[in-house]
Motif scaffolding. Structure first.
Motif, PDB file in Angstrom:
ATOM      1  N   PRO A 110      16.324  -5.655   0.606  1.00 10.35           N
ATOM      2  CA  PRO A 110      15.465  -4.816   1.130  1.00 10.35           C
ATOM      3  C   PRO A 110      14.378  -5.354   2.141  1.00 10.35           C
ATOM      4  N   LEU A 111      14.197  -4.848   3.374  1.00 15.18           N
ATOM      5  CA  LEU A 111      13.169  -5.269   3.941  1.00 15.18           C
ATOM      6  C   LEU A 111      11.741  -5.077   3.442  1.00 15.18           C
ATOM      7  N   LYS A 112      10.856  -5.944   3.782  1.00 15.24           N
ATOM      8  CA  LYS A 112       9.340  -5.577   2.988  1.00 15.24           C
ATOM      9  C   LYS A 112       8.462  -4.350   4.047  1.00 15.24           C
ATOM     10  N   ARG A 113       7.910  -3.575   3.472  1.00 17.38           N
ATOM     11  CA  ARG A 113       7.219  -2.870   3.921  1.00 17.38           C
ATOM     12  C   ARG A 113       6.107  -3.417   4.876  1.00 17.38           C
ATOM     13  N   ASN A 114       5.780  -2.999   6.082  1.00 18.61           N
ATOM     14  CA  ASN A 114       4.513  -3.592   6.714  1.00 18.61           C
ATOM     15  C   ASN A 114       3.171  -3.212   6.274  1.00 18.61           C
ATOM     16  N   LEU A 115       2.040  -3.320   6.718  1.00 17.30           N
ATOM     17  CA  LEU A 115       0.846  -3.025   6.475  1.00 17.30           C
ATOM     18  C   LEU A 115       0.541  -1.481   6.487  1.00 17.30           C
ATOM     19  N   PHE A 116       0.981  -0.947   7.452  1.00 18.63           N
ATOM     20  CA  PHE A 116       0.706   0.437   7.517  1.00 18.63           C
ATOM     21  C   PHE A 116       1.473   1.273   6.289  1.00 18.63           C
ATOM     22  N   LEU A 117       2.918   0.739   6.173  1.00 20.04           N
ATOM     23  CA  LEU A 117       3.493   1.666   4.993  1.00 20.04           C
ATOM     24  C   LEU A 117       3.014   1.089   3.772  1.00 20.04           C
ATOM     25  N   GLN A 118       2.670   0.093   3.539  1.00 19.94           N
ATOM     26  CA  GLN A 118       2.196  -0.266   2.241  1.00 19.94           C
ATOM     27  C   GLN A 118       0.903   0.426   1.917  1.00 19.94           C
ATOM     28  N   ARG A 119       0.162   0.481   2.715  1.00 20.00           N
ATOM     29  CA  ARG A 119      -1.124   1.249   2.570  1.00 20.00           C
ATOM     30  C   ARG A 119      -0.772   2.995   2.377  1.00 20.00           C
ATOM     31  N   LEU A 120       0.178   3.400   3.174  1.00 17.01           N
ATOM     32  CA  LEU A 120       0.508   4.645   3.200  1.00 17.01           C
ATOM     33  C   LEU A 120       0.980   5.183   1.598  1.00 17.01           C
ATOM     34  N   TYR A 121       1.834   4.176   1.131  1.00 11.51           N
ATOM     35  CA  TYR A 121       2.515   4.459  -0.365  1.00 11.51           C
ATOM     36  C   TYR A 121       1.241   4.215  -1.226  1.00 11.51           C
ATOM     37  N   GLU A 122       0.560   3.224  -1.238  1.00 15.25           N
ATOM     38  CA  GLU A 122      -0.400   3.304  -2.149  1.00 15.25           C
ATOM     39  C   GLU A 122      -1.690   4.243  -2.024  1.00 15.25           C
ATOM     40  N   GLU A 123      -1.786   4.828  -1.118  1.00 15.66           N
ATOM     41  CA  GLU A 123      -2.772   6.038  -0.908  1.00 15.66           C
ATOM     42  C   GLU A 123      -1.971   7.193  -1.660  1.00 15.66           C
ATOM     43  N   GLU A 124      -0.912   7.380  -1.502  1.00 14.92           N
ATOM     44  CA  GLU A 124       0.009   8.580  -2.070  1.00 14.92           C
ATOM     45  C   GLU A 124       0.009   8.338  -3.686  1.00 14.92           C
ATOM     46  N   GLU A 125       0.171   7.022  -4.045  1.00 21.95           N
ATOM     47  CA  GLU A 125       0.341   6.842  -5.600  1.00 21.95           C
ATOM     48  C   GLU A 125      -1.030   6.769  -6.226  1.00 21.95           C
ATOM     49  N   LYS A 126      -1.932   6.353  -5.536  1.00 26.92           N
ATOM     50  CA  LYS A 126      -3.521   6.227  -6.040  1.00 26.92           C
ATOM     51  C   LYS A 126      -4.549   6.695  -5.144  1.00 26.92           C
ATOM     52  N   PRO A 127      -4.524   8.150  -4.834  1.00 25.15           N
ATOM     53  CA  PRO A 127      -5.530   8.624  -3.935  1.00 25.15           C
ATOM     54  C   PRO A 127      -6.952   8.314  -4.442  1.00 25.15           C
ATOM     55  N   ASN A 128      -7.714   8.243  -3.344  1.00 25.19           N
ATOM     56  CA  ASN A 128      -9.016   7.681  -3.601  1.00 25.19           C
ATOM     57  C   ASN A 128     -10.130   8.899  -3.466  1.00 25.19           C
ATOM     58  N   ILE A 129      -9.917   9.460  -4.673  1.00 25.79           N
ATOM     59  CA  ILE A 129     -10.875  10.835  -4.726  1.00 25.79           C
ATOM     60  C   ILE A 129     -12.262  10.691  -4.886  1.00 25.79           C
ATOM     61  N   ASN A 130     -12.794   9.339  -5.214  1.00 27.17           N
ATOM     62  CA  ASN A 130     -14.131   9.288  -5.363  1.00 27.17           C
ATOM     63  C   ASN A 130     -14.752   8.576  -4.578  1.00 27.17           C
ATOM     64  N   GLU A 131     -14.074   8.530  -3.390  1.00 27.46           N
ATOM     65  CA  GLU A 131     -14.896   7.880  -2.251  1.00 27.46           C
ATOM     66  C   GLU A 131     -16.159   8.361  -1.777  1.00 27.46           C
ATOM     67  N   ILE A 132     -17.224   7.805  -1.652  1.00 29.35           N
ATOM     68  CA  ILE A 132     -18.467   8.340  -1.178  1.00 29.35           C
ATOM     69  C   ILE A 132     -18.785   8.005   0.556  1.00 29.35           C
ATOM     70  N   PRO A 133     -18.869   8.906   1.243  1.00 29.05           N
ATOM     71  CA  PRO A 133     -19.140   8.556   2.634  1.00 29.05           C
ATOM     72  C   PRO A 133     -20.300   7.846   2.926  1.00 29.05           C
ATOM     73  N   GLY A 134     -20.177   6.736   3.716  1.00 31.44           N
ATOM     74  CA  GLY A 134     -21.394   5.774   4.085  1.00 31.44           C
ATOM     75  C   GLY A 134     -21.265   4.739   2.939  1.00 31.44           C
ATOM     76  N   SER A 135     -20.433   4.644   2.072  1.00 30.35           N
ATOM     77  CA  SER A 135     -20.511   3.735   1.038  1.00 30.35           C
ATOM     78  C   SER A 135     -19.622   2.530   1.587  1.00 30.35           C
ATOM     79  N   ASN A 136     -19.666   1.245   0.558  1.00 33.21           N
ATOM     80  CA  ASN A 136     -18.856   0.180   1.102  1.00 33.21           C
ATOM     81  C   ASN A 136     -17.286   0.595   1.259  1.00 33.21           C
ATOM     82  N   ASN A 137     -16.800   1.530   0.695  1.00 31.33           N
ATOM     83  CA  ASN A 137     -15.239   2.178   0.665  1.00 31.33           C
ATOM     84  C   ASN A 137     -15.197   2.357   2.250  1.00 31.33           C
TER      85      ASN A 137
END
Length: 571
Positions: A110-137
């Motif tokens: 199977p072909l490897k996912r590019n950077l966009f797809l990797q991040r897309l799937y990571e966000e869906e599996e582990k949503p960043n619900i504790n992000e603070i606007p203006g932080s290092n995140n």
């Protein structure tokens, strides 16, 4: 509700479709985002027209496009043919009852996912619900966004590389026995030879039937067909069966071609093959459509449609984005929530379904079934400064081989304007847009016999996986600005968040040169005695009787658009 079922056939058609569905996904996301611009929250658009609700095997609600996508095997890149919501995998072992010998299985990695797809799937599996606007995140996300944009700009190979949408497992169909080699899948005959209805057509029909039978009241089929090669033969075969099974459901067909899809011709044989393909494909697709819209300029980058854009013709990722934006705009009225005659339409006006547009453009007057697609991307502000051009003046054709400056008193138009800006920078109201367009028609030297106008406040959202094609004179909300350095890098989704749009379908005699060109090529290279392509057409499976029928059809289509000839008596 009146639903639409979308069908995408071929590689470039799926490139266009991928952008189209990204726009829809972005609209859905912005509608539910508390921090998004309020213009995206009260859209008065019914997304159920294009989408279906469902449930995964784990009982999780799903919302997926009502779509059948057809392409060559191996064209899905890193995506599984079952889509992304379902974990089932097609069985790789089958009992072969007619063979008693040893069976070996070959499988590719199977072909490897590019950077966009990797991040897309990571966000869906582990949503960043504790992000603070203006932080290092936030800084980290901005850095990652730049990496993602650069990755897509330089590395898109498949239409799935930039798709942010979940698909139903019945949506994605790969043709058995045909692997992805677009360069060799380049004419109508190859498509005819590679596709047999008995072997594959029934499965495709079952997939379409699945989506159609869930509809309460289907308004039509939206077909996007790659018209540059063998896919048009597959689409024509599919359409023939659709017309037989769904007699009263209109088909609106966009025949799309990527910029430069016809290579630099190196031989007369290749020239004959390409022009005959274009003539045969157009006549066959027209036979089974209520309205056909040829889309695809030889060089989008050199066209007036790219006045504020920086397009690289060699990149399907670029050109398909423009065509998808135009299709999104022209189809907005199909999903506008109908407003009663006494209601106050605040955010939309001019809702109409596919049947209404088809009847408007092809069912009246000359009954011309070939329409021209025009676009203004971005559309300029309604008034102001150096950009003080009417929306009618800035619309530029995406349909090839059409005439310029033709006065057609019988022309009929369907026009959509959405997200328009006023001179002060605020969004123009529906009433302001309607008044401005009416004024432009009154001042125009030529005007159509009839024009239907649809207006929406909601602009075109620019999702992250959108190419960096905007000029430096395009602002964050798509406003046209001055004073920037001309040679600066093109802007993408990180700098431009939305753009006002205008698009138009025209039933007009300007399309006559396209029809006459296809007719003359069929006669010269396929029908006349000693024609250079007669043997080629026989190898594609066409007899003289069938070719003459196509000639008569094209001739009739052209004749309806030719002005009446003056006789000596009338002189």
């Amino acid at each position: 509700m009146k639903e639409i079922v979308t069908v995408q056939v071929g590689d470039f058609a799926n490139f266009v479709g991928s952008h189209f569905w990204n726009f829809q996904d972005e609209l859905l996301g912005l509608a539910g985002d508390p921090s998004a611009d309020s213009v995206f929250k009260n859209q008065d658009l019914n997304m159920d027209v294009l989408y279906r609700t469902g449930e995964t095997q784990q009982g999780i609600p799903s919302y997926t496009p009502r779509l059948v996508s057809i392409n060559l095997r191996g064209s899905l890149g890193s995506m599984n043919s079952h889509g992304t919501l379902y974990t089932e995998v097609a069985s790789t072992s089958r009992d072969v009852v007619t063979w008693t010998g040893r069976v070996s299985t070959q499988a590719s990695e199977p072909l490897k996912r590019n950077l966009f797809l990797q991040r897309l799937y990571e966000e869906e599996e582990k949503p960043n619900i504790n992000e603070i606007p203006g932080s290092n995140n936030d800084s980290q996300n901005e850095y990652e966004d730049k990496d993602v944009v650069e990755c897509l700009e330089n590395g898109v190979k498949f239409w799935t590389d930039y798709s942010k949408v979940h698909y139903h497992p019945r949506s994605l169909y790969e043709l058995d026995g045909v692997w992805a080699n677009i360069e060799e899948f380049n004419n109508y005959g190859i498509g005819r030879d590679s596709f047999t209805w008995a072997a594959q057509g029934e499965e495709i029909s079952d997939r379409l039937r699945f989506f159609v039978e869930e509809c309460d009241h289907i308004q039509g089929f939206q077909f996007i067909v790659d018209d540059s090669g063998g896919f048009s033969a597959i689409a024509a075969e599919f359409l023939e069966n659709i017309v037989d099974e769904y007699t009263n459901i209109p088909v609106l067909l966009y025949a799309v071609q990527g910029s430069g899809s016809h290579t630099n011709l190196q031989s007369r044989k290749r020239t004959v093959s390409e022009v005959l393909h274009d003539s045969i494909s157009f006549s066959r697709l027209s036979t089974y459509s209520k309205l056909i819209v040829p889309v695809g300029l030889p060089s989008l980058s050199k066209s007036k449609a790219s006045r504020f854009l920086h397009i690289e013709d060699a990149k399907h990722f670029h050109s398909s984005a423009i065509y998808a934006a135009a299709l999104h705009s022209i189809s907005l009225p199909f999903r506008m929530v109908p407003v009663g005659p006494t209601a106050d339409a605040c955010s939309i006006s001019g809702a109409v379904d596919i049947h209404g547009v088809v009847q408007m453009l092809s069912g009246q007057g000359r009954q011309n079934m070939v329409s021209v697609l025009d676009v203004a991307m971005p559309a300029p502000a309604l008034t102001g400064g150096q950009n003080d051009l009417s929306l009618l003046e800035v619309l530029q054709p995406l349909t090839p081989q059409i005439a310029d400056d033709v006065e057609d008193m019988l022309a009929i138009e369907h026009m959509t304007v959405h997200g328009a800006l006023a001179s002060e920078g605020h969004r123009a109201s529906v009433t302001e847009v309607k008044d401005k367009v009416d004024g432009a028609f009154r001042c125009a030297s030529t005007r159509p016999m009839f024009c239907h106008l649809s207006v929406a406040l909601c602009p075109l959202p620019i999702p992250l996986p959108f190419p960096s094609i905007f000029g430096n004179n395009v602002g964050k909300q798509g406003e046209l600005i001055g004073g920037q350095t001309i040679n600066s890098s093109p802007k993408g989704s990180l700098e431009v968040h939305s753009v006002p749009m205008a698009a138009r379908l025209r039933s007009s005699s300007v399309v006559l040169p396209l029809l006459e060109n296809k007719l003359q090529n069929l006669q010269r290279f396929g029908i006349q005695r000693g024609a250079a392509g007669s043997e080629l057409l026989r190898s594609w499976g066409f007899g003289m009787e069938e070719l003459v029928e196509m000639e008569e059809m094209l001739s009739k289509m052209a004749a309806t658009l030719r002005p009446p000839q003056l006789t000596s008596d009338s002189d």
